[in-house]
Design a protein around this motif. Structure first.
Motif, mmCIF file in Angstrom:
data_model
loop_
_atom_site.group_PDB
_atom_site.id
_atom_site.type_symbol
_atom_site.label_atom_id
_atom_site.label_comp_id
_atom_site.label_asym_id
_atom_site.label_seq_id
_atom_site.Cartn_x
_atom_site.Cartn_y
_atom_site.Cartn_z
ATOM 1 N N GLU A 291 1.223 -1.515 0.247
ATOM 2 C CA GLU A 291 -0.345 -0.076 -0.195
ATOM 3 C C GLU A 291 0.755 0.999 -0.014
ATOM 4 N N ARG A 292 1.993 1.137 0.695
ATOM 5 C CA ARG A 292 3.015 2.686 0.822
ATOM 6 C C ARG A 292 3.069 2.502 -0.158
ATOM 7 N N GLU A 293 3.733 1.854 -1.332
ATOM 8 C CA GLU A 293 4.193 2.051 -2.801
ATOM 9 C C GLU A 293 3.054 2.369 -3.397
ATOM 10 N N LEU A 294 2.259 1.704 -3.296
ATOM 11 C CA LEU A 294 1.285 2.457 -4.675
ATOM 12 C C LEU A 294 0.570 3.965 -3.886
ATOM 13 N N PHE A 295 1.351 4.300 -2.812
ATOM 14 C CA PHE A 295 0.693 5.645 -2.537
ATOM 15 C C PHE A 295 1.823 6.226 -3.062
ATOM 16 N N GLU A 296 2.819 5.812 -2.720
ATOM 17 C CA GLU A 296 4.193 6.488 -2.894
ATOM 18 C C GLU A 296 4.147 6.730 -4.979
ATOM 19 N N GLU A 297 3.782 5.805 -4.926
ATOM 20 C CA GLU A 297 3.634 6.046 -6.817
ATOM 21 C C GLU A 297 2.815 7.362 -6.713
ATOM 22 N N LEU A 298 1.461 6.724 -7.190
ATOM 23 C CA LEU A 298 0.742 8.063 -6.814
ATOM 24 C C LEU A 298 0.477 9.434 -6.908
ATOM 25 N N ALA A 299 1.677 9.464 -5.354
ATOM 26 C CA ALA A 299 2.364 11.142 -4.913
ATOM 27 C C ALA A 299 3.176 11.484 -6.246
ATOM 28 N N ALA A 300 4.232 10.417 -6.570
ATOM 29 C CA ALA A 300 5.122 10.626 -7.540
ATOM 30 C C ALA A 300 4.065 10.827 -8.410
ATOM 31 N N VAL A 301 3.496 10.612 -9.524
ATOM 32 C CA VAL A 301 2.735 10.744 -10.467
ATOM 33 C C VAL A 301 1.297 12.191 -10.681
ATOM 34 N N SER A 302 0.863 12.363 -9.551
ATOM 35 C CA SER A 302 -0.156 13.589 -9.563
ATOM 36 C C SER A 302 0.259 14.153 -9.672
ATOM 37 N N SER A 303 -0.223 15.544 -10.265
ATOM 38 C CA SER A 303 -0.389 16.251 -10.116
ATOM 39 C C SER A 303 -1.926 17.503 -9.238
ATOM 40 N N PHE A 304 -2.464 16.792 -8.428
ATOM 41 C CA PHE A 304 -3.761 16.783 -8.182
ATOM 42 C C PHE A 304 -3.135 17.809 -6.487
ATOM 43 N N ASP A 305 -2.985 19.445 -6.192
ATOM 44 C CA ASP A 305 -3.028 19.913 -5.169
ATOM 45 C C ASP A 305 -4.148 20.597 -4.713
ATOM 46 N N PRO A 306 -4.651 19.986 -3.456
ATOM 47 C CA PRO A 306 -5.989 20.786 -2.428
ATOM 48 C C PRO A 306 -5.789 21.834 -2.103
ATOM 49 N N ARG A 307 -4.608 22.266 -1.967
ATOM 50 C CA ARG A 307 -3.878 24.234 -1.506
ATOM 51 C C ARG A 307 -4.305 24.581 -2.168
ATOM 52 N N ARG A 308 -3.967 24.494 -3.475
ATOM 53 C CA ARG A 308 -3.733 25.072 -4.427
ATOM 54 C C ARG A 308 -5.322 26.220 -5.080
ATOM 55 N N THR A 309 -5.629 26.810 -4.702
ATOM 56 C CA THR A 309 -6.644 28.294 -5.479
ATOM 57 C C THR A 309 -7.263 27.802 -6.243
ATOM 58 N N ARG A 310 -8.323 27.649 -6.788
ATOM 59 C CA ARG A 310 -8.875 27.567 -8.166
ATOM 60 C C ARG A 310 -8.937 28.714 -8.785
#
Length: 310
Positions: A291-310
């Protein structure tokens, strides 16, 4: 008398007939059962009508202002009976030279004298009336599930003469503040007059899972991060004890509310309430290596930033 008639109409004690009339019309429109579908509105409408019927009648209002909640026990001709014997300061004299007794209505201050003693003793018993018993009220605590299902319930209440038990038929879907009437179980009447009624006012207790707003039920819906991201069909508990299914849309965030129509509190007089499931995204408290491996992989490829102002 459940409450002060002036408070029921929301007017001061000095209100004139126009003020009373305006207050009544406004409240009657608001709580009329044909307009307001809340089950407690009917009882509120009855209280409003009772208050208006007394305060709009000058004679009844005068008795009510003088004697408070005991005004119904007073004969209509009480002023004629005692008028000639009213002494200075509002006292009553018995037989001209007899002992003077001061009376101030039990509802609105003063020393107070029992109404039946007053009119019974002063007039040789002629003032005693066949008076119906007073209505009484007590609270009926219910859980959300009990309010949803309804059914027969045994209730024990403490009173002046000790504890009494009642078998109460709770209608399905009662809501907080609604009253259940037990005819003839209130205060005893004088002579052979009927007893008053006992009203049980429903008080729904706090629940660890469900929160009520009228007939609508609110519940938190825990979902995994992947269910929220990918969408899923997940189970949700209902007050009936059954489990319903709710579709979590793809890309849902915490706080999103999903409505299940008709899954709230039942309504014998109309449509049921709704159930609102509020999404709450829950992360695994501990991750396996994979699970950690998959989450780390997701974190590496995702550009989603929930704190970014839309």
């Amino acid at each position: 008398m459940a409450s002060d008639f002036y408070q029921v109409l929301g007017v001061p004690r000095t209100a004139d007939q126009d003020e009373i009339q305006r207050a009544y019309r406004s409240l009657a429109r608001k709580y009329h059962p044909d307009v307001n579908k809340d089950p407690s509105a009917e009882d509120r409408f009855k209280e409003i009508n009772e208050a208006f019927s007394v305060l709009s009648d000058p004679d009844q209002r005068a008795k009510y202002d003088r004697f408070g909640e005991d005004f119904r026990k007073v004969p209509d001709d009480w002023e004629e009976r005692v008028g000639a014997d009213v002494g200075a300061g509002g006292g009553f004299r018995r037989g001209g030279d007899g002992p003077r007794v001061r009376y101030a209505g039990s509802g609105f201050g003063g020393e107070g004298v029992d109404i039946e003693d007053l009119f019974g003793s002063f007039f040789g018993g002629a003032g005693r009336m066949r008076t119906p018993g007073a209505d009484q009220e007590a609270e009926l605590p219910l859980t959300v599930e009990e309010a949803y299902r309804g059914g027969r319930r045994s209730v024990t209440l403490a009173g002046p003469s000790g504890q009494r038990s009642y078998d109460v038929d709770v209608p399905p879907g009662v809501i907080d503040g609604q009253r259940i009437r037990l005819a003839g179980e209130g205060g005893r009447g004088s002579g052979d007059a009927p007893a008053g009624d006992l009203y049980l006012r429903v008080r729904i207790q706090p629940h660890p899972q469900f929160r009520l707003e009228g007939r609508d039920v609110h519940v938190q819906l825990p979902v995994t991060p992947w269910e929220a991201a990918l969408g899923a069909t997940v189970p949700v508990s209902t007050p009936s004890g059954a489990t319903a299914k709710v579709n979590v849309p793809e890309g849902s965030s915490s706080g999103r509310r999903l409505r299940l129509r008709g899954e709230g509190m039942p309504n014998p007089r109309g449509k049921n309430g709704d159930l609102y499931a509020e999404i709450r995204i829950m992360a695994p408290p501990r991750l396996t290596d994979r699970e950690r491996e998959l989450f780390e992989e997701l974190a590496a490829v995702s550009s989603f930033d929930p704190r970014r102002t839309r």
